[in-house]
Design a protein around this motif. Structure first.
Motif, PDB file in Angstrom:
ATOM      1  N   ILE A 197       0.866  -1.177   0.000  1.00 33.93           N
ATOM      2  CA  ILE A 197       0.000   0.000   0.000  1.00 33.93           C
ATOM      3  C   ILE A 197       0.901   1.224   0.000  1.00 33.93           C
ATOM      4  CG2 ILE A 197      -1.724   1.315   1.283  1.00 33.93           C
ATOM      5  CD1 ILE A 197      -2.626  -1.353   2.549  1.00 33.93           C
ATOM      6  N   ARG A 198       0.644   2.133  -0.916  1.00 37.51           N
ATOM      7  CA  ARG A 198       1.447   3.359  -0.979  1.00 37.51           C
ATOM      8  C   ARG A 198       0.614   4.514  -0.442  1.00 37.51           C
ATOM      9  NH1 ARG A 198       4.839   3.809  -6.365  1.00 37.51           N
ATOM     10  NH2 ARG A 198       5.653   5.474  -5.065  1.00 37.51           N
ATOM     11  N   VAL A 199       1.217   5.292   0.439  1.00 38.08           N
ATOM     12  CA  VAL A 199       0.537   6.432   1.060  1.00 38.08           C
ATOM     13  C   VAL A 199       1.461   7.639   0.975  1.00 38.08           C
ATOM     14  CG1 VAL A 199      -0.454   7.322   3.188  1.00 38.08           C
ATOM     15  CG2 VAL A 199      -0.656   4.900   2.665  1.00 38.08           C
ATOM     16  N   ILE A 214       2.490   1.173  11.237  1.00 41.46           N
ATOM     17  CA  ILE A 214       1.277   1.505  10.482  1.00 41.46           C
ATOM     18  C   ILE A 214       0.297   0.336  10.493  1.00 41.46           C
ATOM     19  CG2 ILE A 214       0.392   2.022   8.171  1.00 41.46           C
ATOM     20  CD1 ILE A 214       2.952   3.753   7.809  1.00 41.46           C
ATOM     21  N   ARG A 215       0.802  -0.890  10.333  1.00 40.05           N
ATOM     22  CA  ARG A 215      -0.094  -2.060  10.403  1.00 40.05           C
ATOM     23  C   ARG A 215      -0.726  -2.170  11.781  1.00 40.05           C
ATOM     24  NH1 ARG A 215       3.845  -4.453   7.417  1.00 40.05           N
ATOM     25  NH2 ARG A 215       4.695  -5.564   9.186  1.00 40.05           N
ATOM     26  N   GLN A 216       0.038  -1.881  12.841  1.00 43.05           N
ATOM     27  CA  GLN A 216      -0.486  -1.973  14.198  1.00 43.05           C
ATOM     28  C   GLN A 216      -1.602  -0.964  14.438  1.00 43.05           C
ATOM     29  OE1 GLN A 216       1.737  -0.562  17.840  1.00 43.05           O
ATOM     30  NE2 GLN A 216       1.944  -2.782  18.110  1.00 43.05           N
ATOM     31  N   ILE A 217      -1.394   0.291  14.043  1.00 41.70           N
ATOM     32  CA  ILE A 217      -2.440   1.282  14.290  1.00 41.70           C
ATOM     33  C   ILE A 217      -3.650   1.041  13.397  1.00 41.70           C
ATOM     34  CG2 ILE A 217      -0.893   3.015  15.275  1.00 41.70           C
ATOM     35  CD1 ILE A 217      -1.003   4.516  12.628  1.00 41.70           C
ATOM     36  N   ALA A 218      -3.430   0.508  12.190  1.00 40.02           N
ATOM     37  CA  ALA A 218      -4.572   0.179  11.329  1.00 40.02           C
ATOM     38  C   ALA A 218      -5.371  -0.964  11.933  1.00 40.02           C
ATOM     39  CB  ALA A 218      -4.086  -0.195   9.930  1.00 40.02           C
ATOM     40  N   ALA A 219      -4.709  -1.964  12.471  1.00 40.39           N
ATOM     41  CA  ALA A 219      -5.399  -3.090  13.107  1.00 40.39           C
ATOM     42  C   ALA A 219      -6.195  -2.608  14.320  1.00 40.39           C
ATOM     43  CB  ALA A 219      -4.389  -4.178  13.525  1.00 40.39           C
ATOM     44  N   GLU A 220      -5.615  -1.700  15.115  1.00 36.23           N
ATOM     45  CA  GLU A 220      -6.331  -1.142  16.265  1.00 36.23           C
ATOM     46  C   GLU A 220      -7.575  -0.382  15.808  1.00 36.23           C
ATOM     47  OE1 GLU A 220      -3.445   1.284  18.319  1.00 36.23           O
ATOM     48  OE2 GLU A 220      -2.222  -0.453  18.865  1.00 36.23           O
TER      49      GLU A 220
END
Length: 50
Positions: free
Chosen positions: A11-13, A38-44
């Motif tokens: 994923i590009r941001v 980023i994966r951690q905060i998205a999962a939260e």
């Protein structure tokens, strides 16, 4: 946590440089690299939205 070897998706941001710096600093404080952070905060966010 899943292994990070061979992840098939990307994923590009686009962010401002000051935003990236803040994310890198926060990730480092948590002992994470930027991708893991980023994966951690998205999962939260997904858990709280469900």
């Amino acid at each position: 946590m899943r292994t990070t070897n061979g992840m098939p998706e990307r994923i590009r941001v686009r962010v401002f440089s000051d935003e990236k710096a803040a994310m890198l600093e926060t990730a480092a404080k948590r002992g994470l690299n930027l991708s893991d952070f980023i994966r951690q905060i998205a999962a939260e966010a997904m858990r709280t939205a469900a």
